[in-house]
Motif scaffolding. Structure first.
Motif, PDB file in Angstrom:
ATOM      1  N   THR A  64       0.811  -1.213   0.000  1.00  0.00           N
ATOM      2  CA  THR A  64       0.000   0.000   0.000  1.00  0.00           C
ATOM      3  C   THR A  64       0.848   1.269   0.000  1.00  0.00           C
ATOM      4  OG1 THR A  64      -0.177  -0.147   2.420  1.00  0.00           O
ATOM      5  CG2 THR A  64      -1.988  -1.075   1.115  1.00  0.00           C
ATOM      6  N   ARG A 111      -0.534  -1.756  -8.012  1.00  0.00           N
ATOM      7  CA  ARG A 111      -1.925  -1.905  -7.564  1.00  0.00           C
ATOM      8  C   ARG A 111      -2.895  -1.657  -8.709  1.00  0.00           C
ATOM      9  NH1 ARG A 111       0.151   1.120  -3.236  1.00  0.00           N
ATOM     10  NH2 ARG A 111      -1.070   2.946  -3.842  1.00  0.00           N
ATOM     11  N   GLU A 170      -5.574  -4.413  -9.926  1.00  0.00           N
ATOM     12  CA  GLU A 170      -7.000  -4.121  -9.910  1.00  0.00           C
ATOM     13  C   GLU A 170      -7.622  -4.290 -11.293  1.00  0.00           C
ATOM     14  OE1 GLU A 170      -9.083  -0.231  -8.241  1.00  0.00           O
ATOM     15  OE2 GLU A 170      -8.493  -1.640  -6.669  1.00  0.00           O
ATOM     16  N   VAL A 197     -14.743   1.585  -3.014  1.00  0.00           N
ATOM     17  CA  VAL A 197     -14.593   2.050  -1.638  1.00  0.00           C
ATOM     18  C   VAL A 197     -14.841   3.553  -1.606  1.00  0.00           C
ATOM     19  CG1 VAL A 197     -13.027   2.254   0.316  1.00  0.00           C
ATOM     20  CG2 VAL A 197     -12.926   0.231  -1.155  1.00  0.00           C
ATOM     21  N   HIS A 237     -10.576   0.308  -5.656  1.00  0.00           N
ATOM     22  CA  HIS A 237     -10.041   1.522  -5.052  1.00  0.00           C
ATOM     23  C   HIS A 237      -9.977   2.634  -6.085  1.00  0.00           C
ATOM     24  CE1 HIS A 237      -7.539   4.219  -2.701  1.00  0.00           C
ATOM     25  NE2 HIS A 237      -6.637   4.222  -3.653  1.00  0.00           N
ATOM     26  N   TYR A 238      -9.621   2.281  -7.327  1.00  0.00           N
ATOM     27  CA  TYR A 238      -9.403   3.277  -8.377  1.00  0.00           C
ATOM     28  C   TYR A 238     -10.635   3.410  -9.276  1.00  0.00           C
ATOM     29  CZ  TYR A 238      -4.547   2.828  -6.944  1.00  0.00           C
ATOM     30  OH  TYR A 238      -3.388   2.805  -6.214  1.00  0.00           O
TER      31      TYR A 238
END
Length: 280
Positions: A47, A55, A59, A163, A183-184
């Motif tokens: 992270t 990431r 994803e 999220v 997340h993206y």
């Protein structure tokens, strides 16, 4: 040596095997150190800001692999407001009486989204649920209605959650094995568009507008093939966005308004798609 390998070459151990071995070592100051952990098993490392490119790739790859393994080749997207209630349901997001009245009035779009998703799923069944699979943002409102309509007839249905500061839980109608979390926003948008054969857009707010214009821009610029872009509720959309005005001002080309079709019912929407793809 692998007894089935006549070359004498021994395959490398699977990462799952090494993960078990790495976690079964004696407990010492060295093995407790974050630096000792396997890189991809180290959440603190994964992270870090510098790992953002990795990431992003993960994803993109995780849902792509799951959808490909399921054999899903194409989708129909349902975009629309998370705040629109089921007919007879509570307008939980209303901040005043005017909003409550309008949201309750717009609950008819929940019913139409549910019906439209059923129509898509009936077509999807003809390809063993490989084509025209319903995909939504996975949340409440119109998204819930879309996943619910597919679930009504036993069809698989995809939810692409994200999220948010105020937690958005997946609605209960998303097929669990096709429920993803992002997340993206950018990667989530890619997954919406990569398999899309149609976009059905119901009344909504900023998020719905963003998703609508993202799709229109990709089509207008030739970055994706033209697909039906269907807006439910002409009266709503002609007040929310004035495409004729944009054309008059020269900020879009004449004819760009024709990328959109307006409908009021699920049957009309599916009729546009069936005509576009010459479905029997």
């Amino acid at each position: 040596m692998n007894p089935h390998d006549k070359t004498g070459w021994t395959p490398l151990p699977h990462s799952d095997e090494d993960l078990k071995r790495a976690r079964s070592v004696p407990d010492t100051p060295q093995t407790r150190s974050d630096t000792y952990r396997l890189a991809w098993d180290d959440e603190t490392f994964m992270t870090r800001r510098e790992l953002r490119p990795v990431r992003l790739q993960l994803e993109l790859l995780k849902p792509e692999m799951a959808l490909a393994e399921r054999g899903i080749r194409s989708t129909v997207i349902l975009f629309g407001g998370a705040r629109i209630p089921e007919p007879g349901g509570e307008a939980w997001a209303a901040k005043n009486e005017q909003q409550k009245t309008n949201l309750e009035k717009n609950s008819r779009y929940y019913a139409e989204a549910r019906k439209f998703a059923r129509l898509c799923s009936e077509q999807s069944a003809k390809s063993y649920y490989r084509e025209y699979v319903v995909v939504t943002g996975g949340g409440p409102g119109v998204m819930e209605a879309g996943n619910r309509g597919a679930a009504d007839c036993g069809a698989p249905t995809i939810g692409l959650n994200i999220v948010l500061p105020h937690e958005q839980a997946p609605n209960v109608y998303v097929t669990p094995e096709l429920c993803f979390n992002f997340h993206y926003f950018a990667i989530r948008k890619m997954h919406f568009m990569m398999r899309a054969k149609a976009m059905a857009v119901f009344p909504g707010g900023f998020g719905t507008m963003d998703e609508l214009f993202e799709g229109l821009t990709l089509i207008q610029t030739g970055r994706m093939e033209r697909v039906p872009v269907i807006l439910f509720g002409k009266a709503f959309w002609e007040k929310a966005i004035n495409l004729s005005f944009l054309a008059e001002q020269g900020t879009i080309s004449p004819g760009d308004e024709q990328l959109i079709s307006y409908v009021e019912t699920a049957e009309d929407a599916w009729g546009h798609i069936a005509a576009f793809y010459k479905l029997g």
